[in-house]
Design a protein around this motif. Structure first.
Motif, PDB file in Angstrom:
ATOM      1  N   LEU A 143       0.914   4.073  -3.018  1.00 14.88           N
ATOM      2  CA  LEU A 143       0.748   5.507  -2.814  1.00 14.88           C
ATOM      3  C   LEU A 143       1.909   6.288  -3.426  1.00 14.88           C
TER       4      LEU A 143
ATOM      5  N   CYS B 239       0.834  -1.212   0.000  1.00 11.27           N
ATOM      6  CA  CYS B 239       0.000   0.000   0.000  1.00 11.27           C
ATOM      7  C   CYS B 239       0.867   1.259   0.000  1.00 11.27           C
ATOM      8  N   VAL B 240       1.937   1.256   0.783  1.00 12.85           N
ATOM      9  CA  VAL B 240       2.851   2.401   0.786  1.00 12.85           C
ATOM     10  C   VAL B 240       3.478   2.573  -0.594  1.00 12.85           C
TER      11      VAL B 240
ATOM     12  N   SER C 203     -10.156  -0.222   1.956  1.00 10.78           N
ATOM     13  CA  SER C 203      -8.906   0.537   1.852  1.00 10.78           C
ATOM     14  C   SER C 203      -8.302   0.415   0.465  1.00 10.78           C
TER      15      SER C 203
ATOM     16  N   LEU D  36       2.172   3.678   7.259  1.00  8.62           N
ATOM     17  CA  LEU D  36       1.179   3.715   6.184  1.00  8.62           C
ATOM     18  C   LEU D  36       0.133   4.799   6.442  1.00  8.62           C
TER      19      LEU D  36
ATOM     20  N   TYR E 287       1.626   8.324   5.883  1.00  5.40           N
ATOM     21  CA  TYR E 287       1.801   8.671   4.470  1.00  5.40           C
ATOM     22  C   TYR E 287       0.451   8.908   3.802  1.00  5.40           C
ATOM     23  N   PHE E 288      -0.548   8.093   4.164  1.00  9.61           N
ATOM     24  CA  PHE E 288      -1.874   8.264   3.567  1.00  9.61           C
ATOM     25  C   PHE E 288      -2.471   9.621   3.970  1.00  9.61           C
TER      26      PHE E 288
ATOM     27  N   LEU F 235      -7.513   3.432  -2.442  1.00 11.67           N
ATOM     28  CA  LEU F 235      -6.304   3.627  -3.244  1.00 11.67           C
ATOM     29  C   LEU F 235      -6.607   3.566  -4.735  1.00 11.67           C
TER      30      LEU F 235
ATOM     31  N   TYR G 281      -0.759  12.307   2.051  1.00 11.26           N
ATOM     32  CA  TYR G 281      -1.194  12.308   0.645  1.00 11.26           C
ATOM     33  C   TYR G 281      -2.539  13.014   0.496  1.00 11.26           C
ATOM     34  N   ILE G 282      -3.481  12.699   1.379  1.00 10.73           N
ATOM     35  CA  ILE G 282      -4.804  13.323   1.297  1.00 10.73           C
ATOM     36  C   ILE G 282      -4.705  14.826   1.534  1.00 10.73           C
TER      37      ILE G 282
END
Length: 841
Positions: free
Chosen positions: A603, A599-600, A819, A735, A738-739, A823, A742-743
């Protein structure tokens, strides 16, 4: 002369000595026989519920004769209770032998029971229940004898009492209370009623200690009811306050079984303190009062109908997601069809919506009402990375030449270094990637076929890893289950025994079934990704300009890998729950590390497709994580050296990764690194005080370092026993950080989150909240002893079939699926925005 005389009389002396030995042997034998003749044997006709006070010596033996009537339809227990009243009886104990029709029971008093390090605990008060031989006739009179003897010449005084146990047979759903101790174990009989094939035997106590053992044994003699032999046969559990064993009729041909409760001599097996240490090997230790009051109740387990309802419930939940996805796909397909019809009349559209090159859009982030991206099934596939020639002076390539390139060209001979958008990319990328403000077009310049091959390797590698990892895991857990079934040692596996429903050879089928969601939703996610891949491939085939030069570059290899990892997580979690314990917890967490890492990477790949890590590098790093996870499980518990080494490596890895991300890979780790660091500090901090060039990146990395340094300090100070969960917490924290970054940066850059993505985000957040609530209920924990873990066991909460941890499986699989959809859809608003207008952060 003397020598000759000796030779002459030698044979005579030999015969003389031989005769002397024979005479001596005859005398000793005569004395023994005479003494044996003087030893008296006294036989008494005895009665139940009468206390006999007698003294026994080496010269006499006492035999008590009892008779009682047994019935085939009624079972009564017979209990022998003995007290030794004389002092110093440990040196010459009394031997009691109970002779029955089909069984013999013998024990000495004082009874010596051994603990750890061969410590000896004497018990002068002993109570034992006699084994009841079966009878075929309706009624029968049976005789048994109690022989009492000792080798003590001084005589030992004792009390003997034989009594009936009226409550020897347990009844369904009726609680029975009793008291037990190490020298006075208890056992009771239970007969399966008609129509009941499975029961659950529960033993409870208000007292945590002394430690005890609950055992289920077949109806046969002898019954193993002492601390040193209770594990010889049947199923058994250690317990502090609670124990529960599910018993099936098919395992007992007589349709009945014994429930045996034994109190242990020491509490170490239940996590208690070790009170005494042996100063001398033969020293007798007074154990004190180790009596324990307990309750036992036998209740019918669930029927086969509940099994069917549980399986249908599980299938129904996850099949509903397939139905919902199909409905959404139909709605979106209809909307897309209407949009295509609208495209036939370009006069009604704004210049930005036409997507024609050379038309300046009103605002790079005011798109979204007219895109295929509103659907979770819209296209996201492998595309070209067309940079803005006007802004960055790149070599001009027409869209016709890009689209005209044969897409059927073989990829087997393509290497990543062979294809770049510029012939001199090796020199240009050092300039492009170090600009203060980067756009996606700057980091999406490599040939799409090369990146397609690069990211597809993620999928094939994880599929291969999954096969090679899962096969030995399945073999191992089958062996675990076989060992549990053969030995009967239910301390091997940490189930929630109050809600563990067996099926076949599986002890907790419900915990395995609840993992079905990971597999089904992982497969559904793969189908959604496949549909997006197919739709976008068709767009490329018809030279759709939006697919070629707009939006986030779409690469599906990581999405395929994520779906596969979710399916493997379900399979390995099911394997772990075949026999959950400390040593195989890594089966349940290995692919969690994989999912967090993928997931990381996904992204990061969204806006850095050219410089994202290769599959080989990513999986090598994840392998290192799993390697440390195994080391932590084996060596990490209370080992400060391990924690120091791990914390140092954790901090170093954080710093190296921060440097890699900040400089976009444009740095080298070589012998001159220290010199360059000193030079940067001198020029930027001492000679002139200048802020960081990449402020956004710096904010993210500073926050990441604070989080990781804090986690490293926590691990070093607290040294948690559950190292695997600690490692997983590190991955999840990074994670989430970072999420969130990003948002925030996405909204800060003027981009927006479409309705479908927002629904997925809100839905996933709510489901994660409920899932974590059930996860932290803690129905068992292998950080404690099996007996202590059972104190956390709880009854089923859904359909009398699923417990809290099963609900965690349901909700977490749904939350992971959500989730992944986040993404997949969070950047759909950019599908009509040219890549030189999309910022990198």
């Amino acid at each position: 002369m003397v020598l000759r005389s000796c030779c002459k009389f030698g044979p005579v002396l030999v015969w003389f000595r031989l005769g002397y030995v024979v005479l001596l042997w005859l005398c000793v034998t005569h004395l023994r026989c005479a003494r044996a003749e003087t030893k008296t044997v006294v036989q008494k006709d005895a009665e139940f519920d009468v206390t006999y006070n007698d003294t026994v010596t080496s010269d006499n033996q006492i035999i008590y004769a009892f008779n009682h009537t047994v019935s085939r339809n009624k079972t009564e227990g017979v209990r022998v209770t003995v007290d030794v009243l004389s002092e110093g009886a440990e040196s010459s104990p009394i031997l009691f032998v109970v002779r029955q029709k089909q069984a013999v029971l013998s024990f000495q008093v004082p009874l010596i029971l051994r603990g750890l390090y061969q410590r000896k605990y004497p018990y002068a008060h002993v109570g034992r229940t006699l084994c009841q031989p079966p009878t075929r006739s309706l009624t029968e009179t049976q005789y048994f004898f109690v022989d009492v003897s000792t080798l003590s010449s001084l005589g030992t005084h004792y009390q003997l009492r034989i009594s009936r146990v009226d409550s020897f047979t347990l009844h369904t759903d009726k609680k029975f209370s009793f008291t037990a101790s190490p020298s006075q174990p208890q056992y009771f009989k239970y007969v399966f009623p008609d129509g009941v094939d499975t029961v659950i035997v529960k033993v409870n106590s208000e007292m945590t200690f002394p430690c005890s053992v609950m055992s289920i044994q077949d109806i046969q003699c002898p019954v193993y009811d002492l601390d040193n032999n209770v594990a010889f046969i049947g199923m058994y559990q250690t317990m502090t306050k609670t124990a529960a064993i599910t018993v099936q009729r098919k395992d007992f041909p007589s349709n009945s079984f014994y429930v045996v409760v034994v109190v242990k001599t020491e509490d170490e097996a239940c996590g208690g303190p070790l009170r005494f240490y042996p100063l001398r090997p033969d020293e007798l230790i007074d154990a004190g009062n180790r009596s324990k009051t307990l309750d036992v109740v036998v209740s019918p387990a669930i029927s086969s109908d509940v099994y069917v309802m549980g399986m249908l419930f599980c299938l129904g939940i996850f099949l509903s997601f397939y139905l919902l996805t199909f409905l959404v796909a139909c709605v979106e397909n209809k909307r897309m069809h209407r949009r295509r019809e609208g495209l036939l009349n370009p006069a009604d559209m704004s210049p930005a919506e036409t997507g024609k090159p050379g038309v300046t859009p009103v605002s790079p982030y005011e798109y979204g009402s007219f895109v295929d991206n509103a659907s979770t099934l819209s296209s996201e596939a492998i595309t070209d990375s067309i940079a803005s020639d006007a802004n960055y002076g790149y070599m001009e390539r027409s869209l016709e030449s890009v689209a005209g390139r044969s897409r059927q060209e073989s990829l087997s001979s393509i290497e990543e270094d062979d294809y770049d958008t510029l012939a001199d990319i090796d020199s240009d990328k050092n300039i492009v990637r170090t600009k203060k403000y980067l756009c996606v077009s700057d980091l999406a310049r490599k040939d799409k076929r090369v990146l397609s091959k690069k990211y597809q390797i993620y999928f094939w590698n994880i599929a291969t890893i999954g096969v090679f990892y899962a096969l030995p895991v399945i073999q191992l857990v089958i062996t675990y289950q076989t060992v549990v079934n053969v030995t009967g040692n239910q301390d091997i596996c940490y189930y929630n025994f109050l809600c563990a429903h067996p099926l076949g050879n599986l002890s907790a089928f419900n915990n395995i079934l609840s993992n079905l969601g990971y597999v089904m939703l992982g497969l559904l996610f793969l189908l959604i990704v496949l549909q997006r891949d197919v739709i976008h491939s068709r767009a490329l085939d018809r030279n759709d300009l939006n697919a070629l030069e707009c939006g986030i570059p779409k690469h599906f290899g990581l999405f395929y890998a994520m779906g596969t990892a979710l399916m493997m997580e379900g399979l390995l979690s099911a394997c772990y729950h075949v026999c959950p314990n400390y040593t195989n917890f890594q089966f349940d967490t290995s692919f969690m590390y994989m999912i967090a890492g993928l997931c990381v990477l996904k992204l990061y790949q969204k806006r850095h497709p050219d410089i994202n890590a290769s599959a080989y590098t990513a999986y090598a790093c994840l392998a290192a994580v799993i390697f440390f996870s195994v080391l932590g499980v084996v060596f990490g518990k209370g080992n400060m050296v391990f924690w120091i080494v791990f914390s140092v490596l954790h901090i170093l890895a954080t710093m190296l990764l921060s440097t890699q991300l900040y400089y976009m890979g444009r740095w080298r780790l070589d012998s001159g690194i220290l010199r360059r660091i000193v030079y940067v500090i001198y020029t930027d901090c001492i000679r002139q005080c200048s802020g960081p060039m990449y402020i956004d990146r710096m904010v993210l990395l500073v926050m990441g370092n604070i989080v990781n340094w804090s986690l490293a300090a926590y691990g070093l100070l607290k040294t948690p026993n559950d190292f695997a969960s600690y490692l997983l917490a590190i991955a999840i924290c990074n994670l989430l950080l970072y999420f969130a970054f990003y948002i925030i940066m996405k909204l800060r850059s003027g981009e927006r989150i479409q309705c479908m993505a927002m629904v997925c985000i809100l839905f996933t957040a709510v489901v994660w909240g409920f899932a974590l609530f059930f996860f932290f209920q803690g129905l068992s924990t292998w950080q404690k002893t099996p007996a202590e873990s059972r104190e956390h066991n709880r009854d089923c909460i859904v359909l009398s079939f699923f417990d809290d941890h099963d609900i965690w499986h349901f909700l977490s699989s749904i939350a992971m699926f959500g989730s992944f959809l986040v993404l997949l859809t969070m950047d759909d608003d950019l599908d009509n925005v040219q890549r030189d207008k999309i910022f990198v952060f």
